[in-house]
Design a protein around this motif. Structure first.
Motif, PDB file in Angstrom:
ATOM      1  N   ARG A  44      48.912  29.122  31.315  1.00 47.53           N
ATOM      2  CA  ARG A  44      49.484  29.915  32.406  1.00 47.53           C
ATOM      3  C   ARG A  44      48.725  31.226  32.585  1.00 47.53           C
ATOM      4  NH1 ARG A  44      55.832  30.484  31.995  1.00 47.53           N
ATOM      5  NH2 ARG A  44      55.380  31.469  33.994  1.00 47.53           N
ATOM      6  N   VAL A  45      48.363  31.871  31.470  1.00 45.88           N
ATOM      7  CA  VAL A  45      47.640  33.145  31.546  1.00 45.88           C
ATOM      8  C   VAL A  45      46.272  32.960  32.193  1.00 45.88           C
ATOM      9  CG1 VAL A  45      46.505  34.937  30.154  1.00 45.88           C
ATOM     10  CG2 VAL A  45      48.846  34.243  29.626  1.00 45.88           C
ATOM     11  N   ILE A  46      45.539  31.928  31.773  1.00 47.88           N
ATOM     12  CA  ILE A  46      44.210  31.668  32.325  1.00 47.88           C
ATOM     13  C   ILE A  46      44.300  31.362  33.817  1.00 47.88           C
ATOM     14  CG2 ILE A  46      42.227  30.110  32.272  1.00 47.88           C
ATOM     15  CD1 ILE A  46      42.239  31.987  29.919  1.00 47.88           C
ATOM     16  N   GLY A  47      45.248  30.516  34.188  1.00 49.80           N
ATOM     17  CA  GLY A  47      45.413  30.175  35.597  1.00 49.80           C
ATOM     18  C   GLY A  47      45.785  31.387  36.433  1.00 49.80           C
ATOM     19  N   SER A  48      46.689  32.209  35.919  1.00 52.19           N
ATOM     20  CA  SER A  48      47.087  33.420  36.633  1.00 52.19           C
ATOM     21  C   SER A  48      45.925  34.398  36.775  1.00 52.19           C
ATOM     22  CB  SER A  48      48.256  34.091  35.894  1.00 52.19           C
ATOM     23  OG  SER A  48      48.614  35.310  36.509  1.00 52.19           O
ATOM     24  N   ALA A  49      45.114  34.517  35.719  1.00 54.48           N
ATOM     25  CA  ALA A  49      43.963  35.427  35.758  1.00 54.48           C
ATOM     26  C   ALA A  49      42.935  34.971  36.790  1.00 54.48           C
ATOM     27  CB  ALA A  49      43.320  35.517  34.371  1.00 54.48           C
ATOM     28  N   ARG A  50      42.717  33.671  36.879  1.00 56.79           N
ATOM     29  CA  ARG A  50      41.778  33.137  37.878  1.00 56.79           C
ATOM     30  C   ARG A  50      42.248  33.472  39.294  1.00 56.79           C
ATOM     31  NH1 ARG A  50      40.767  28.036  34.871  1.00 56.79           N
ATOM     32  NH2 ARG A  50      38.645  28.128  34.074  1.00 56.79           N
ATOM     33  N   ARG A  51      43.519  33.189  39.576  1.00 56.50           N
ATOM     34  CA  ARG A  51      44.051  33.419  40.917  1.00 56.50           C
ATOM     35  C   ARG A  51      44.059  34.904  41.268  1.00 56.50           C
ATOM     36  NH1 ARG A  51      47.554  29.439  38.908  1.00 56.50           N
ATOM     37  NH2 ARG A  51      49.084  31.034  38.353  1.00 56.50           N
ATOM     38  N   ALA A  52      44.487  35.742  40.303  1.00 53.04           N
ATOM     39  CA  ALA A  52      44.551  37.179  40.561  1.00 53.04           C
ATOM     40  C   ALA A  52      43.163  37.766  40.772  1.00 53.04           C
ATOM     41  CB  ALA A  52      45.253  37.884  39.398  1.00 53.04           C
ATOM     42  N   GLY A  53      42.179  37.319  39.987  1.00 52.88           N
ATOM     43  CA  GLY A  53      40.814  37.825  40.126  1.00 52.88           C
ATOM     44  C   GLY A  53      40.209  37.466  41.469  1.00 52.88           C
ATOM     45  N   ALA A  54      40.401  36.216  41.889  1.00 48.81           N
ATOM     46  CA  ALA A  54      39.856  35.787  43.175  1.00 48.81           C
ATOM     47  C   ALA A  54      40.519  36.530  44.330  1.00 48.81           C
ATOM     48  CB  ALA A  54      40.045  34.285  43.341  1.00 48.81           C
ATOM     49  N   ALA A  55      41.830  36.725  44.234  1.00 50.21           N
ATOM     50  CA  ALA A  55      42.556  37.416  45.302  1.00 50.21           C
ATOM     51  C   ALA A  55      42.122  38.875  45.402  1.00 50.21           C
ATOM     52  CB  ALA A  55      44.059  37.335  45.051  1.00 50.21           C
ATOM     53  N   PHE A  56      41.943  39.544  44.264  1.00 53.12           N
ATOM     54  CA  PHE A  56      41.564  40.956  44.319  1.00 53.12           C
ATOM     55  C   PHE A  56      40.138  41.128  44.816  1.00 53.12           C
ATOM     56  CE2 PHE A  56      39.755  44.826  42.551  1.00 53.12           C
ATOM     57  CZ  PHE A  56      40.648  45.761  43.054  1.00 53.12           C
ATOM     58  N   GLU A  57      39.235  40.259  44.393  1.00 50.33           N
ATOM     59  CA  GLU A  57      37.860  40.382  44.873  1.00 50.33           C
ATOM     60  C   GLU A  57      37.782  40.163  46.378  1.00 50.33           C
ATOM     61  OE1 GLU A  57      34.348  39.361  43.006  1.00 50.33           O
ATOM     62  OE2 GLU A  57      35.200  38.922  41.035  1.00 50.33           O
ATOM     63  N   ALA A  58      38.627  39.280  46.889  1.00 51.61           N
ATOM     64  CA  ALA A  58      38.667  39.080  48.340  1.00 51.61           C
ATOM     65  C   ALA A  58      39.108  40.364  49.044  1.00 51.61           C
ATOM     66  CB  ALA A  58      39.606  37.930  48.687  1.00 51.61           C
ATOM     67  N   ARG A  59      40.087  41.043  48.463  1.00 52.95           N
ATOM     68  CA  ARG A  59      40.531  42.322  49.046  1.00 52.95           C
ATOM     69  C   ARG A  59      39.452  43.391  48.922  1.00 52.95           C
ATOM     70  NH1 ARG A  59      46.023  43.784  46.114  1.00 52.95           N
ATOM     71  NH2 ARG A  59      45.786  45.640  47.422  1.00 52.95           N
ATOM     72  N   THR A 202      37.768  31.623  29.072  1.00 53.69           N
ATOM     73  CA  THR A 202      37.772  33.065  28.818  1.00 53.69           C
ATOM     74  C   THR A 202      36.390  33.655  29.031  1.00 53.69           C
ATOM     75  OG1 THR A 202      39.607  32.893  27.245  1.00 53.69           O
ATOM     76  CG2 THR A 202      38.190  34.832  27.070  1.00 53.69           C
ATOM     77  N   ASP A 203      35.362  32.980  28.537  1.00 64.17           N
ATOM     78  CA  ASP A 203      33.989  33.456  28.760  1.00 64.17           C
ATOM     79  C   ASP A 203      33.674  33.529  30.254  1.00 64.17           C
ATOM     80  OD1 ASP A 203      33.589  33.665  26.068  1.00 64.17           O
ATOM     81  OD2 ASP A 203      32.557  31.743  25.861  1.00 64.17           O
ATOM     82  N   GLU A 204      34.144  32.537  30.993  1.00 65.52           N
ATOM     83  CA  GLU A 204      33.914  32.515  32.441  1.00 65.52           C
ATOM     84  C   GLU A 204      34.603  33.698  33.121  1.00 65.52           C
ATOM     85  OE1 GLU A 204      35.305  29.811  36.262  1.00 65.52           O
ATOM     86  OE2 GLU A 204      35.235  28.895  34.269  1.00 65.52           O
ATOM     87  N   LEU A 205      35.859  33.962  32.738  1.00 68.97           N
ATOM     88  CA  LEU A 205      36.611  35.063  33.345  1.00 68.97           C
ATOM     89  C   LEU A 205      36.029  36.423  32.960  1.00 68.97           C
ATOM     90  CD1 LEU A 205      40.247  33.705  32.858  1.00 68.97           C
ATOM     91  CD2 LEU A 205      39.058  34.053  35.032  1.00 68.97           C
ATOM     92  N   VAL A 206      35.642  36.563  31.699  1.00 72.55           N
ATOM     93  CA  VAL A 206      35.038  37.829  31.259  1.00 72.55           C
ATOM     94  C   VAL A 206      33.712  38.045  31.969  1.00 72.55           C
ATOM     95  CG1 VAL A 206      34.024  39.030  29.286  1.00 72.55           C
ATOM     96  CG2 VAL A 206      36.210  37.856  29.029  1.00 72.55           C
ATOM     97  N   GLY A 207      32.938  36.966  32.148  1.00 78.64           N
ATOM     98  CA  GLY A 207      31.681  37.080  32.895  1.00 78.64           C
ATOM     99  C   GLY A 207      31.913  37.519  34.329  1.00 78.64           C
ATOM    100  N   ALA A 208      32.972  36.995  34.968  1.00 81.67           N
ATOM    101  CA  ALA A 208      33.301  37.413  36.335  1.00 81.67           C
ATOM    102  C   ALA A 208      33.702  38.884  36.369  1.00 81.67           C
ATOM    103  CB  ALA A 208      34.431  36.542  36.883  1.00 81.67           C
TER     104      ALA A 208
END
Length: 230
Positions: A44-59, A202-208
């Motif tokens: 759940r944490v990983i999925g939420s982090a992916r969605r939140a990161g993509a949404a904020f970068e779009a903003r 996690t490596d993917e999210l930290v890299g982003a």
């Protein structure tokens, strides 16, 4: 002497196992339940982090004014995470230092330091519980193997007390011992698979986040030196 099918059922073997083997099985069940709970939480944490990161970068890349975006982010409930946390920490420090210093390099150095701290916090948040999954995955087979060895040892000790060695004498003890190995593998395999999957995510999210921090730093660098030049 024939084997009783009821006596060889899984539950009968577990309930009839020795105290040490039962304690090993209980420990493996506890580890398995804990690891599955953490697997669900991390998913759940990983999925939420992916969605939140993509949404904020779009903003962020929508062209909205940074000061306006910062005010919106600041008013949002809950603790900021991911790219949003990096933006919030970096822009807050950038504004604070810009008011007290005209040195653009000093302002950028302090801003980047604040973003690095936010990035480290995000990395720690995403890596939480991964060491436990790695521990369960690496130790559960050995814990199960200990129960197996102990059970087989007791089976051979019982064999020494009978005049005629038959399969019916040793089969229940060996079977209950092998159940400990099976339970160890049952606890370890999901933990190992989940650890590898979540470590890669996690490596993917930290890299982003690192890439966003570099891009945001470049934006602030232009603003700082433009202000300094003015």
């Amino acid at each position: 002497m024939q084997l009783d099918s009821d006596a060889m059922s899984i539950w009968s073997l577990i309930s009839g196992a020795g105290l040490v083997v039962q304690l090993v099985m209980l420990l493996l069940v506890v580890l398995s339940v804990m690891s599955w709970t953490m697997i669900w939480t991390r998913w759940r944490v990983i999925g939420s982090a992916r969605r939140a990161g993509a949404a904020f970068e779009a903003r962020f890349w929508s062209g909205e004014d940074l000061a306006s975006l910062y005010q919106q982010v600041k008013k949002e409930p809950g603790e900021a995470s991911g790219q949003q946390a990096i933006f919030r920490a970096g822009f807050q420090e950038f504004v604070r230092l810009s008011k007290t210093s005209r040195d653009a390099d000093a302002v950028m150095e302090g801003t980047q330091r604040a973003m690095r701290v936010a990035l480290q916090r995000e990395q720690s948040r995403l890596n939480r519980t991964l060491p436990f999954l790695a521990t369960v995955g690496s130790t559960s087979p050995y814990i199960g193997l200990f129960g197996t060895v102990w059970g087989i040892m007791n089976s051979f000790r019982a064999l020494a007390n009978v005049s005629q060695a038959t399969l019916a004498v040793v089969a229940p003890g060996i079977a209950e011992a092998l159940i400990a190995t099976a339970m160890g593998l049952f606890a370890a395999i999901p933990a190992v698979v989940a650890y590898n999957r979540f470590a890669a995510a996690t490596d993917e999210l930290v890299g982003a986040c690192e890439m966003f921090a570099e891009e945001f730093s470049a934006v602030l660098h232009r603003q700082a030196h433009g202000r300094g030049g003015a």
